[in-house]
Design an enzyme around this catalytic site. Structure first.
Site, PDB file in Angstrom:
ATOM      1  N   SER A 141     -51.631 -63.783 -62.767  1.00 44.03           N
ATOM      2  CA  SER A 141     -52.431 -62.754 -63.698  1.00 44.03           C
ATOM      3  C   SER A 141     -53.768 -63.654 -64.055  1.00 44.03           C
ATOM      4  CB  SER A 141     -51.810 -62.618 -65.053  1.00 44.03           C
ATOM      5  OG  SER A 141     -52.844 -61.885 -65.846  1.00 44.03           O
ATOM      6  N   TYR A 154     -46.318 -64.884 -71.757  1.00 44.48           N
ATOM      7  CA  TYR A 154     -46.688 -64.291 -70.271  1.00 44.48           C
ATOM      8  C   TYR A 154     -47.845 -65.340 -69.683  1.00 44.48           C
ATOM      9  CZ  TYR A 154     -48.618 -60.795 -67.190  1.00 44.48           C
ATOM     10  OH  TYR A 154     -49.261 -59.817 -66.277  1.00 44.48           O
ATOM     11  N   LYS A 158     -47.532 -67.224 -66.039  1.00 39.88           N
ATOM     12  CA  LYS A 158     -48.284 -66.921 -64.931  1.00 39.88           C
ATOM     13  C   LYS A 158     -49.023 -68.127 -64.473  1.00 39.88           C
ATOM     14  CE  LYS A 158     -47.635 -62.330 -64.561  1.00 39.88           C
ATOM     15  NZ  LYS A 158     -46.915 -61.931 -63.347  1.00 39.88           N
TER      16      LYS A 158
HETATM   17  P1  NAD Z   1     -45.142 -52.440 -64.130  1.00 41.34           P
HETATM   18  O1  NAD Z   1     -44.621 -52.461 -65.398  1.00 41.34           O
HETATM   19  O2  NAD Z   1     -45.663 -51.091 -63.918  1.00 41.34           O
HETATM   20  O3  NAD Z   1     -44.196 -52.961 -63.083  1.00 41.34           O
HETATM   21  C1  NAD Z   1     -43.580 -54.048 -63.065  1.00 41.34           C
HETATM   22  C2  NAD Z   1     -42.135 -53.800 -62.141  1.00 41.34           C
HETATM   23  O4  NAD Z   1     -41.430 -54.953 -62.284  1.00 41.34           O
HETATM   24  C3  NAD Z   1     -41.406 -52.643 -62.653  1.00 41.34           C
HETATM   25  O5  NAD Z   1     -41.131 -51.980 -61.330  1.00 41.34           O
HETATM   26  C4  NAD Z   1     -40.201 -53.365 -63.190  1.00 41.34           C
HETATM   27  O6  NAD Z   1     -38.999 -52.640 -62.975  1.00 41.34           O
HETATM   28  C5  NAD Z   1     -40.044 -54.559 -62.310  1.00 41.34           C
HETATM   29  N1  NAD Z   1     -39.101 -55.634 -62.794  1.00 41.34           N
HETATM   30  C6  NAD Z   1     -39.290 -55.795 -64.210  1.00 41.34           C
HETATM   31  N2  NAD Z   1     -38.410 -56.919 -64.299  1.00 41.34           N
HETATM   32  C7  NAD Z   1     -37.765 -56.876 -63.246  1.00 41.34           C
HETATM   33  C8  NAD Z   1     -36.698 -57.977 -62.761  1.00 41.34           C
HETATM   34  N3  NAD Z   1     -36.039 -58.858 -63.600  1.00 41.34           N
HETATM   35  N4  NAD Z   1     -36.086 -57.818 -61.341  1.00 41.34           N
HETATM   36  C9  NAD Z   1     -36.763 -56.925 -60.699  1.00 41.34           C
HETATM   37  N5  NAD Z   1     -38.062 -56.082 -60.941  1.00 41.34           N
HETATM   38  C10 NAD Z   1     -38.287 -56.126 -62.275  1.00 41.34           C
HETATM   39  O7  NAD Z   1     -46.347 -53.497 -64.097  1.00 41.34           O
HETATM   40  P2  NAD Z   1     -47.343 -53.757 -63.145  1.00 41.34           P
HETATM   41  O8  NAD Z   1     -48.735 -53.842 -63.896  1.00 41.34           O
HETATM   42  O9  NAD Z   1     -47.397 -52.908 -61.905  1.00 41.34           O
HETATM   43  O10 NAD Z   1     -47.255 -55.291 -62.662  1.00 41.34           O
HETATM   44  C11 NAD Z   1     -47.068 -55.777 -61.417  1.00 41.34           C
HETATM   45  C12 NAD Z   1     -47.079 -57.371 -61.486  1.00 41.34           C
HETATM   46  O11 NAD Z   1     -48.562 -57.485 -61.784  1.00 41.34           O
HETATM   47  C13 NAD Z   1     -46.650 -57.959 -62.723  1.00 41.34           C
HETATM   48  O12 NAD Z   1     -45.998 -59.472 -62.320  1.00 41.34           O
HETATM   49  C14 NAD Z   1     -47.667 -58.267 -63.792  1.00 41.34           C
HETATM   50  O13 NAD Z   1     -47.412 -59.192 -64.701  1.00 41.34           O
HETATM   51  C15 NAD Z   1     -48.671 -58.384 -62.851  1.00 41.34           C
HETATM   52  N6  NAD Z   1     -50.210 -57.961 -63.334  1.00 41.34           N
HETATM   53  C16 NAD Z   1     -50.410 -56.889 -64.027  1.00 41.34           C
HETATM   54  C17 NAD Z   1     -51.766 -56.807 -64.512  1.00 41.34           C
HETATM   55  C18 NAD Z   1     -52.055 -55.313 -65.092  1.00 41.34           C
HETATM   56  O14 NAD Z   1     -53.107 -55.276 -65.644  1.00 41.34           O
HETATM   57  N7  NAD Z   1     -51.341 -54.310 -64.831  1.00 41.34           N
HETATM   58  C19 NAD Z   1     -52.569 -57.747 -64.451  1.00 41.34           C
HETATM   59  C20 NAD Z   1     -52.369 -59.139 -63.990  1.00 41.34           C
HETATM   60  C21 NAD Z   1     -50.947 -59.163 -63.504  1.00 41.34           C
END
Ligand code: NAD
Length: 246
Positions: A141, A154, A158
């Site tokens: 991230s 977090y 990251k």
């Molecule tokens: P989201 O919450 O929609 O999806 C996260 C997924 O991870 C979900 O399907 C959840 O069930 C799964 N998950 C959580 N814990 C788990 C575990 N212990 N084992 C297996 N699966 C697990 O979020 P997103 O926004 O799609 O995030 C996806 C990735 O992108 C994450 O790593 C998040 O930190 C990163 N990210 C997101 C953003 C954003 O703005 N949305 C920004 C930077 C980074």
């Protein structure tokens, strides 16, 4: 672009992970959809992938649990015969100001977001070493680079993922296993939907491109890192943040 390859995307039942799984499938890869809890959503991603003419399976596993992860990798290689692309995408947030952050909130985020990447990477390493090829793409991230108030757990996880990416890239390079990361900024998913309108407005004000990213914006960069177009790149973290941190 990825015909004949097989991929595993963690946390792929929704959001960015779902979008990555579909994009890899569109390029011809067979894709395993890892999920933690929502089986129906994972099943619908599997069906969308199969409609693209490639194979897909769903596997329930907690990425932080070594036994779950080992069984998952065994199932993927047993079904597809190889594992060429691992996308460590699963992640959670437990936001709180540091002074108020409970130990459990810290541990949960580190376990899923950082230890989960370690577990999955370790578990695929033997298979990829045997193959003498592989791609590991970690979803970090942008806050792992910039820091963010209220997200010490977090951000630490990251930033750790970015470090893990570099270290693994160096360890695995001689076996032609390339390890890179993407660092998304503010992407529209369930994770960011949880923010208040005020928080969203303030984030938008910090994005030079003036809009939120979409999961597909991340998926397309992951597709590049999974493809032969990035053959001479390893240990890198690509920012997908509308210019937020530069
Ligand atoms: P989201 O919450 O929609 O999806 C996260 C997924 O991870 C979900 O399907 C959840 O069930 C799964 N998950 C959580 N814990 C788990 C575990 N212990 N084992 C297996 N699966 C697990 O979020 P997103 O926004 O799609 O995030 C996806 C990735 O992108 C994450 O790593 C998040 O930190 C990163 N990210 C997101 C953003 C954003 O703005 N949305 C920004 C930077 C980074």
């Amino acid at each position: 672009m990825l015909e004949g390859k097989s991929a595993l995307v963690t946390g792929a039942s929704r959001g960015i992970g779902r979008s990555i799984a579909l994009e890899l499938a569109r390029q011809g890869a067979n894709v395993a959809v890892n999920f933690a809890g929502n089986e129906a959503k994972a099943q619908s991603v599997v069906e969308e992938i199969e409609q693209l003419g490639v194979k897909s399976i769903k596997i329930q596993a907690d990425v932080a649990n070594a036994d779950d992860v080992k069984a998952m990798i065994k199932e993927v290689t047993g079904t597809f015969g190889s594992l060429d692309i691992l996308v460590n995408n699963a992640g959670i947030t437990r936001d709180n100001l540091l002074m108020r952050m409970k130990e459990d909130e810290f541990d949960q985020v580190i376990n899923t977001n950082l230890k989960g990447v370690f577990q999955c990477t370790k578990a695929v390493s033997r298979q990829m070493m045997k193959q003498k090829s592989g791609r590991i793409i970690n979803v970090a991230s942008i806050v792992g680079v910039s820091g963010n108030p209220g997200q010490a757990n977090y951000v630490a996880a990251k930033a750790g993922v970015i470090g893990l990416t570099k270290s693994t890239a160096k360890e695995f390079a001689s076996r032609n296993i390339l390890v890179n990361a993407v660092a998304p900024g503010f992407i529209s998913t369930d994770m960011t939907d949880a923010l208040t309108e005020e928080q969203k407005e303030s984030m938008l004000g910090m994005i030079p491109l003036g809009k939120l990213g979409q999961p597909e914006d991340v998926a397309k960069v992951v597709r590049f890192l999974a493809s032969e177009d990035s053959n001479y790149m390893t240990g890198q973290t690509l920012h997908i943040d509308g210019g937020m941190v530069m």
